[in-house]
Write a protein that holds these residues in place. Structure first.
Motif, PDB file in Angstrom:
ATOM      1  N   UNK A 379     -33.518  34.477 -70.773  1.00  0.00           N
ATOM      2  CA  UNK A 379     -34.742  34.810 -70.041  1.00  0.00           C
ATOM      3  C   UNK A 379     -35.578  33.569 -69.753  1.00  0.00           C
ATOM      4  N   UNK A 380     -35.663  32.670 -70.740  1.00  0.00           N
ATOM      5  CA  UNK A 380     -36.457  31.459 -70.559  1.00  0.00           C
ATOM      6  C   UNK A 380     -35.876  30.581 -69.459  1.00  0.00           C
ATOM      7  N   UNK A 381     -34.554  30.404 -69.475  1.00  0.00           N
ATOM      8  CA  UNK A 381     -33.893  29.568 -68.462  1.00  0.00           C
ATOM      9  C   UNK A 381     -34.045  30.198 -67.080  1.00  0.00           C
ATOM     10  N   UNK A 382     -33.888  31.519 -67.005  1.00  0.00           N
ATOM     11  CA  UNK A 382     -34.045  32.209 -65.722  1.00  0.00           C
ATOM     12  C   UNK A 382     -35.470  32.090 -65.205  1.00  0.00           C
ATOM     13  N   UNK A 383     -36.444  32.167 -66.125  1.00  0.00           N
ATOM     14  CA  UNK A 383     -37.852  32.073 -65.714  1.00  0.00           C
ATOM     15  C   UNK A 383     -38.166  30.697 -65.140  1.00  0.00           C
ATOM     16  N   UNK A 384     -37.626  29.651 -65.747  1.00  0.00           N
ATOM     17  CA  UNK A 384     -37.896  28.294 -65.249  1.00  0.00           C
ATOM     18  C   UNK A 384     -37.167  28.035 -63.938  1.00  0.00           C
ATOM     19  N   UNK A 385     -35.952  28.595 -63.796  1.00  0.00           N
ATOM     20  CA  UNK A 385     -35.197  28.512 -62.542  1.00  0.00           C
ATOM     21  C   UNK A 385     -35.156  27.098 -61.975  1.00  0.00           C
ATOM     22  N   UNK A 386     -34.838  26.161 -62.844  1.00  0.00           N
ATOM     23  CA  UNK A 386     -34.777  24.759 -62.418  1.00  0.00           C
ATOM     24  C   UNK A 386     -35.221  23.855 -63.550  1.00  0.00           C
ATOM     25  N   UNK A 387     -35.714  22.661 -63.220  1.00  0.00           N
ATOM     26  CA  UNK A 387     -36.149  21.730 -64.259  1.00  0.00           C
ATOM     27  C   UNK A 387     -37.248  22.331 -65.133  1.00  0.00           C
ATOM     28  N   UNK A 388     -37.182  22.031 -66.413  1.00  0.00           N
ATOM     29  CA  UNK A 388     -38.191  22.527 -67.342  1.00  0.00           C
ATOM     30  C   UNK A 388     -37.818  22.148 -68.758  1.00  0.00           C
ATOM     31  N   UNK A 389     -38.601  22.629 -69.708  1.00  0.00           N
ATOM     32  CA  UNK A 389     -38.365  22.333 -71.120  1.00  0.00           C
ATOM     33  C   UNK A 389     -38.300  23.633 -71.906  1.00  0.00           C
ATOM     34  N   UNK A 390     -37.236  23.788 -72.670  1.00  0.00           N
ATOM     35  CA  UNK A 390     -37.087  24.910 -73.583  1.00  0.00           C
ATOM     36  C   UNK A 390     -37.257  24.376 -74.999  1.00  0.00           C
ATOM     37  N   UNK A 391     -38.252  24.879 -75.705  1.00  0.00           N
ATOM     38  CA  UNK A 391     -38.502  24.456 -77.083  1.00  0.00           C
ATOM     39  C   UNK A 391     -38.164  25.601 -78.016  1.00  0.00           C
TER      40      UNK A 391
END
Length: 483
Positions: A379-391
């Motif tokens: 869900x987190x990766x789908x929400x960012x849908x591109x560059x971002x940071x997952x902690x």
């Protein structure tokens, strides 16, 4: 605890939403079959005990709770007349274990209408036979439905993970295959060069010197540090110039291998000083084969280690060779899930691990927790849908182990925040989401582990927090009461 009997008034029962549609005769039978009890503040029944009575609140306040380790966690408190609890599944008779699924107490003096479980079952069967069949169908149909949708969600996750794992395994496998093919050529070249050396006019002392240089070169390869592209290019030019200066033809072809192995002009000077000038070119080309062979074997070792790591991560993730319920290190589960999802996360997302490794192990169903991690990360990766940071962060929160998943996506809009844990609710386009991931995650965390799953969100900072009891006595999914 003192239980005081009290007269049963059919008209009082009629004032309750549960009984307002009954006839005068039925209300009279209820009063004769049941009883009214007055209970002073204290416990009424305990979770896990045999469910012997069906309670309907007439006056006062009830508090229901669930056991979490050694503690009882309050799940509901109400003073609404007519709420019911206890053996309300007695109509199922012996089709399910008749146990209290929570604990109930009264904080103040309260009155209840009470039916024994046997009387409750008899009345429901006698008065509402069609309703019994409908309720049985609903109960078992809902249970089957939950199992099916949970299985489907697992299969969807497995399909996604399998595709990612296949991709992740293919890269090191292909690298190992290429390195093995190249190694075969280099070994053949070494045999040819060795034949030339052995058949040449070389003294035993010269050969001994070459073997010694070969061993030291292999040691240098093992300790070589990786240079950046610019530094490596500069070093290759310097080594190529040295080779050209010493009359070695095609020095530009030999230089990259020497540089990758950490062999510089100083090392080449030592080789030149150790062998006669007429032997230098043959020695360097033979050493080049040696260095290339070592580098290729390192590549094969790295590739096979990567494959082994992925297989171990898959085994840890699936928990196929382990008991379904065990005491686990949460960080091992998180690491295996992140490794399994590496291909799906992609290079655009920066993964930050903030793990508190001093946290104790917890009793849990690790295979199901891995499914929770998968859903939340996906869900987190789908929400960012591109560059971002997952902690991914672990900590201790009020005596519980907390796992946070934070992303830098646009956030969950306030108007849908209360609905995200509903089954089949999804914001993804049609065909891209089942709407079951968060519902199943909630059931696994809350129902099966007696934990909590909550979300806080604002643009650029969304956090899903999973809290797990440190000493939870995990139990099968329990049905909720209406009190």
């Amino acid at each position: 605890m003192t239980v005081q009997p009290s007269p049963c008034d059919p008209e009082e029962l009629r004032s309750l939403f549960l009984f307002e549609k009954l006839t005068d005769d039925q209300l009279g039978q209820l009063c004769r079959s049941g009883r009214v009890e007055v209970r002073e503040a204290g416990p009424v029944y305990a979770e896990g005990d045999p469910a012997t009575c069906f309670y309907v609140l007439l006056e006062g306040t009830v508090v229901t709770s669930r056991r979490v380790g050694a503690d009882d966690v309050e799940i509901n408190r109400t003073s609404q007349r007519g709420v019911y609890a206890g053996a309300f599944q007695a109509y199922l008779d012996d089709q399910v274990p008749q146990l209290y699924t929570n604990s109930m107490r009264v904080p103040v003096r309260s009155r209840f209408f009470v039916l024994s479980a046997q009387e409750f079952s008899r009345i429901v069967h006698d008065w509402f036979p069609m309703a019994v069949h409908l309720l049985e169908g609903l109960f078992f149909g809902n249970r089957t439905f939950q199992q099916k949708v949970s299985q489907r969600e697992r299969l969807l996750a497995l399909g996604s993970l399998s595709a990612g794992l296949t991709h992740e395994l293919n890269n090191p496998a292909a690298a190992a295959l290429r390195a093995t093919s190249a190694l075969r050529e280099r070994v053949a070249g070494m045999r040819h060069k060795l034949k030339i050396l052995a058949g040449g006019p070389y003294r035993q002392a010269d050969l001994d010197t070459l073997v010694g240089i070969q061993e030291r070169a292999a040691e240098r390869v093992a300790k070589a540090e990786q240079l950046g592209p610019l530094d490596a290019s500069d070093q290759e030019d310097a080594v190529a110039d040295w080779l050209d200066g010493h009359g070695i033809a095609g020095g530009w072809d030999l230089a990259p291998v020497f540089v990758q192995a950490g062999l510089d002009e100083e090392w080449l000077d030592q080789v030149a000083a150790a062998v006669d000038a007429e032997l230098l070119e043959s020695a360097l080309r033979w050493l080049n084969y040696t260095v290339e062979t070592e580098l290729l074997m390192n590549e094969i070792e790295d590739s096979t280690a990567r494959i082994s790591g992925l297989v171990n991560a898959a085994r840890q993730y699936s928990q196929l060779d382990r008991a379904p319920y065990q005491v686990v290190d949460i960080h091992e589960l998180l690491d295996s899930t992140l490794q399994m999802l590496a291909g799906k996360i992609g290079p655009e997302v920066t993964v930050v691990r903030e793990f508190d490794h001093t946290l104790p192990k917890v009793p849990a169903f690790p295979g199901e927790l891995n499914q929770v991690w998968t859903n939340l990360i996906d869900n987190a990766v789908s929400a960012m849908d591109g560059p971002g940071t997952l902690t991914v962060r672990t900590s201790l929160d009020r005596g519980r182990l907390a796992v946070d998943f934070l992303d830098t996506g646009p956030g969950v809009p306030p108007e849908i925040r209360d609905r995200i844990f509903e089954p089949f609710f999804t914001t993804k386009p049609v065909g891209q989401g089942t709407g079951l991931g968060l519902d199943i995650s909630w059931r696994i965390v809350v129902n099966k582990h007696h934990g909590d799953l909550e979300v806080t969100s604002e643009p650029g900072n969304t956090r899903f927090r999973v809290c797990l009891p440190l000493t939870a006595a995990a139990t099968p999914d329990a049905e909720e009461t209406s009190a």
